[in-house]
Motif scaffolding. Structure first.
Motif, PDB file in Angstrom:
ATOM      1  N   SER A  96       0.939  -1.113  -0.098  1.00  0.00           N
ATOM      2  CA  SER A  96      -0.159   0.019  -0.044  1.00  0.00           C
ATOM      3  C   SER A  96       0.788   1.009   0.084  1.00  0.00           C
ATOM      4  CB  SER A  96      -0.849  -0.003   1.141  1.00  0.00           C
ATOM      5  OG  SER A  96      -0.141   0.194   2.325  1.00  0.00           O
ATOM      6  N   GLY A  97       2.258   1.104   0.078  1.00  0.00           N
ATOM      7  CA  GLY A  97       3.130   2.435   0.140  1.00  0.00           C
ATOM      8  C   GLY A  97       3.176   3.069   1.671  1.00  0.00           C
ATOM      9  N   GLN A  98       2.578   2.299   2.673  1.00  0.00           N
ATOM     10  CA  GLN A  98       2.741   2.786   4.057  1.00  0.00           C
ATOM     11  C   GLN A  98       3.750   2.298   4.789  1.00  0.00           C
ATOM     12  OE1 GLN A  98       0.560   5.509   4.548  1.00  0.00           O
ATOM     13  NE2 GLN A  98       0.312   5.060   2.374  1.00  0.00           N
ATOM     14  N   SER A 161     -11.439  -6.255   8.959  1.00  0.00           N
ATOM     15  CA  SER A 161     -11.550  -6.592   7.490  1.00  0.00           C
ATOM     16  C   SER A 161     -11.854  -5.515   6.730  1.00  0.00           C
ATOM     17  CB  SER A 161     -12.085  -7.732   7.553  1.00  0.00           C
ATOM     18  OG  SER A 161     -11.505  -9.027   7.875  1.00  0.00           O
ATOM     19  N   GLU A 162     -12.910  -4.648   7.463  1.00  0.00           N
ATOM     20  CA  GLU A 162     -13.706  -3.691   6.776  1.00  0.00           C
ATOM     21  C   GLU A 162     -12.724  -2.504   6.487  1.00  0.00           C
ATOM     22  OE1 GLU A 162     -16.865  -2.839   9.247  1.00  0.00           O
ATOM     23  OE2 GLU A 162     -18.254  -4.516   8.629  1.00  0.00           O
ATOM     24  N   ALA A 163     -11.792  -2.292   7.475  1.00  0.00           N
ATOM     25  CA  ALA A 163     -10.790  -1.313   7.437  1.00  0.00           C
ATOM     26  C   ALA A 163      -9.845  -1.558   6.126  1.00  0.00           C
ATOM     27  CB  ALA A 163     -10.020  -0.883   8.708  1.00  0.00           C
ATOM     28  N   ILE A 164      -9.421  -2.966   5.946  1.00  0.00           N
ATOM     29  CA  ILE A 164      -8.490  -3.409   5.240  1.00  0.00           C
ATOM     30  C   ILE A 164      -9.154  -3.225   3.709  1.00  0.00           C
ATOM     31  CG2 ILE A 164      -7.228  -5.388   4.346  1.00  0.00           C
ATOM     32  CD1 ILE A 164      -6.837  -6.303   7.182  1.00  0.00           C
ATOM     33  N   GLN A 165     -10.331  -3.598   3.548  1.00  0.00           N
ATOM     34  CA  GLN A 165     -10.881  -3.616   2.331  1.00  0.00           C
ATOM     35  C   GLN A 165     -11.464  -2.211   1.930  1.00  0.00           C
ATOM     36  OE1 GLN A 165     -13.666  -7.277   1.897  1.00  0.00           O
ATOM     37  NE2 GLN A 165     -12.810  -7.955   3.581  1.00  0.00           N
ATOM     38  N   SER A 166     -11.193  -1.296   2.754  1.00  0.00           N
ATOM     39  CA  SER A 166     -12.043   0.079   2.435  1.00  0.00           C
ATOM     40  C   SER A 166     -11.181   0.847   1.341  1.00  0.00           C
ATOM     41  CB  SER A 166     -12.132   0.836   3.627  1.00  0.00           C
ATOM     42  OG  SER A 166     -10.886   1.428   3.963  1.00  0.00           O
ATOM     43  N   ASN A 168     -10.084   3.553   2.292  1.00  0.00           N
ATOM     44  CA  ASN A 168      -8.863   4.264   2.789  1.00  0.00           C
ATOM     45  C   ASN A 168      -8.189   3.473   3.565  1.00  0.00           C
ATOM     46  OD1 ASN A 168     -10.064   6.918   2.002  1.00  0.00           O
ATOM     47  ND2 ASN A 168     -11.591   6.667   3.280  1.00  0.00           N
ATOM     48  N   SER A 169      -7.745   2.136   2.925  1.00  0.00           N
ATOM     49  CA  SER A 169      -7.264   1.311   3.862  1.00  0.00           C
ATOM     50  C   SER A 169      -5.846   1.529   4.277  1.00  0.00           C
ATOM     51  CB  SER A 169      -7.270  -0.086   3.105  1.00  0.00           C
ATOM     52  OG  SER A 169      -6.606   0.138   1.986  1.00  0.00           O
ATOM     53  N   TYR A 170      -5.340   2.599   3.370  1.00  0.00           N
ATOM     54  CA  TYR A 170      -3.766   2.899   3.653  1.00  0.00           C
ATOM     55  C   TYR A 170      -3.607   3.787   4.945  1.00  0.00           C
ATOM     56  CZ  TYR A 170      -5.833   7.695   2.319  1.00  0.00           C
ATOM     57  OH  TYR A 170      -6.438   8.817   2.132  1.00  0.00           O
ATOM     58  N   ARG A 171      -4.720   4.329   5.474  1.00  0.00           N
ATOM     59  CA  ARG A 171      -4.768   4.988   6.717  1.00  0.00           C
ATOM     60  C   ARG A 171      -4.569   4.121   7.781  1.00  0.00           C
ATOM     61  NH1 ARG A 171      -9.945   8.875   5.969  1.00  0.00           N
ATOM     62  NH2 ARG A 171      -9.101  10.263   4.384  1.00  0.00           N
ATOM     63  N   PHE A 172      -5.310   2.899   7.710  1.00  0.00           N
ATOM     64  CA  PHE A 172      -5.117   1.640   8.714  1.00  0.00           C
ATOM     65  C   PHE A 172      -3.536   1.296   8.799  1.00  0.00           C
ATOM     66  CE2 PHE A 172      -4.823  -2.956   9.244  1.00  0.00           C
ATOM     67  CZ  PHE A 172      -4.981  -3.074  10.513  1.00  0.00           C
ATOM     68  N   PHE A 173      -3.135   0.970   7.580  1.00  0.00           N
ATOM     69  CA  PHE A 173      -1.776   0.451   7.388  1.00  0.00           C
ATOM     70  C   PHE A 173      -0.819   1.439   7.935  1.00  0.00           C
ATOM     71  CE2 PHE A 173      -3.672  -2.479   4.111  1.00  0.00           C
ATOM     72  CZ  PHE A 173      -3.722  -3.491   4.637  1.00  0.00           C
ATOM     73  N   GLU A 186     -13.921  -2.205  25.613  1.00  0.00           N
ATOM     74  CA  GLU A 186     -15.047  -2.177  24.506  1.00  0.00           C
ATOM     75  C   GLU A 186     -15.086  -0.843  24.127  1.00  0.00           C
ATOM     76  OE1 GLU A 186     -17.554  -3.179  21.964  1.00  0.00           O
ATOM     77  OE2 GLU A 186     -16.597  -4.784  23.133  1.00  0.00           O
ATOM     78  N   SER A 187     -14.784   0.119  24.875  1.00  0.00           N
ATOM     79  CA  SER A 187     -15.013   1.427  24.642  1.00  0.00           C
ATOM     80  C   SER A 187     -13.967   2.094  23.654  1.00  0.00           C
ATOM     81  CB  SER A 187     -15.010   2.580  26.092  1.00  0.00           C
ATOM     82  OG  SER A 187     -13.641   2.427  26.605  1.00  0.00           O
ATOM     83  N   LEU A 188     -12.906   1.167  23.243  1.00  0.00           N
ATOM     84  CA  LEU A 188     -11.878   1.729  22.335  1.00  0.00           C
ATOM     85  C   LEU A 188     -12.574   2.139  21.075  1.00  0.00           C
ATOM     86  CD1 LEU A 188      -9.081  -0.789  22.933  1.00  0.00           C
ATOM     87  CD2 LEU A 188      -9.045   1.406  23.360  1.00  0.00           C
ATOM     88  N   SER A 189     -12.051   2.930  20.320  1.00  0.00           N
ATOM     89  CA  SER A 189     -12.568   3.311  19.027  1.00  0.00           C
ATOM     90  C   SER A 189     -11.431   3.542  18.246  1.00  0.00           C
ATOM     91  CB  SER A 189     -13.599   4.462  19.097  1.00  0.00           C
ATOM     92  OG  SER A 189     -12.989   5.656  19.596  1.00  0.00           O
ATOM     93  N   GLY A 190     -11.870   3.702  16.914  1.00  0.00           N
ATOM     94  CA  GLY A 190     -10.960   4.306  15.793  1.00  0.00           C
ATOM     95  C   GLY A 190      -9.623   3.121  15.829  1.00  0.00           C
ATOM     96  N   ILE A 191      -8.711   3.895  15.337  1.00  0.00           N
ATOM     97  CA  ILE A 191      -7.368   3.103  15.117  1.00  0.00           C
ATOM     98  C   ILE A 191      -6.844   2.421  16.294  1.00  0.00           C
ATOM     99  CG2 ILE A 191      -5.778   4.883  15.588  1.00  0.00           C
ATOM    100  CD1 ILE A 191      -5.254   2.157  12.935  1.00  0.00           C
ATOM    101  N   LYS A 192      -7.224   3.005  17.502  1.00  0.00           N
ATOM    102  CA  LYS A 192      -6.577   2.223  18.789  1.00  0.00           C
ATOM    103  C   LYS A 192      -7.389   0.965  18.713  1.00  0.00           C
ATOM    104  CE  LYS A 192      -5.456   6.400  21.252  1.00  0.00           C
ATOM    105  NZ  LYS A 192      -5.509   7.073  22.682  1.00  0.00           N
TER     106      LYS A 192
END
Length: 290
Positions: A96-98, A161-166, A168-173, A186-192
């Motif tokens: 992905s170039g990341q 999987s949803e993040a990897i296939q989106s 904007n997957s480069y943001r995850f990587f 359970e309250s964790l959100s986003g990239i964390k």
């Protein structure tokens, strides 16, 4: 009744000998050791279309034939179920170039392949956790946090999987490489949240007593610092279902939990590649020839 049971077992056995009996096999970390992989498939008499094959992640990297391995799996994808391992995600981050490749990576031929796009697209569709309720088996690359059920792991895997296939997957990587947060909430959100799920399912070996991840220790159980416990020995993990995992080569296939099957036996380090037949728990092995 005993005679009838024997008769049924004998029929099943004869069908297997004639190549008519479908079997499901799970194999540990291949890591691009294609020749050894093919040798093990011959040993277990694997036939795509008849049998099913489960692969416990780290399909590629470090071994000499990552491209051939990935192309074989892609070719027979209808008969193969994979989960992603940390090396597979590492490849996707580089592609992905990341992230930059390092000297030990063996991705060059995949990156230069005319089949790169279709292989990458397919790889991104593979989950981090897989469960087959009919077979009563689940599979992951590294492990399952103590306070998750297998159903939780399926759901959380889907989030990644949803993040990897989106689109904007480069943001995850770009933000995947980090050891924090170390404890699930359970309250964790986003990239964390995504990073904890990824680290747990693809990198975990040891935990602290509260379930927090310790991601740097790789020694065999018994050699770790006193405050660390193998993830599978935490009390909450002892009563879960049957689980196949890889990742931890220094276990050499030995896991004290009867219903957990450790299949990484250090093939890429010159040791063995291991398969488990799910139907009867028979183990098959081949010494590395790559």
């Amino acid at each position: 009744m005993a005679a009838a049971t024997f008769s049924l077992n004998y029929i099943a056995y004869k069908k297997h000998i004639k190549g008519l009996f479908m079997a499901t096999y799970a194999i540990g970390d291949i890591q691009g050791c294609y020749r050894t992989f093919k040798k093990l498939l011959k040993k277990i008499d694997f036939h795509p279309g008849r049998d099913q094959l489960w692969l416990a992640g780290d399909l590629i990297n470090r071994g000499p034939s990552s491209l051939k391995t990935l192309e074989y799996i892609y070719k027979y994808q209808d008969s193969i179920q994979c989960v992603l391992g940390n090396h597979d995600l590492h490849f996707l981050a580089i592609e992905s170039g990341q992230h930059l490749s390092n000297k030990k990576d063996t991705f060059k031929k995949i990156l230069l392949s005319p089949n790169r796009k279709k292989l990458v697209k397919w790889l991104k569709t593979q989950p981090l956790f897989y469960m087959d309720e009919q077979l009563e088996f689940a599979m992951v690359h590294a492990g399952v946090p103590a306070d998750w059920s297998f159903r939780d792991a399926v759901d959380f895997s889907q989030e990644v999987s949803e993040a990897i296939q989106s689109k904007n997957s480069y943001r995850f990587f770009a933000q995947m490489y980090n050891n924090t947060p170390s404890k699930w909430k359970e309250s964790l959100s986003g990239i964390k949240r995504l990073r904890f799920i990824t680290n747990a399912l693809t990198r975990m070996r040891y935990c602290f007593s509260d379930g927090s991840l310790e991601l740097t220790c790789k020694v065999p159980p018994g050699e770790q610092p006193a405050e660390l416990t193998p993830w599978f020995e935490l009390p909450q993990n002892l009563n879960k279902g049957q689980l196949i995992f890889g990742h931890w080569a220094s276990l050499m296939g030995q896991c004290p939990i009867p219903h957990y099957y450790a299949l990484d036996t250090g093939c890429v380090w010159g040791r063995k590649l291991t398969a488990l037949r799910l139907d009867d728990k028979t183990i098959f092995q081949c010494k590395n020839i790559d």
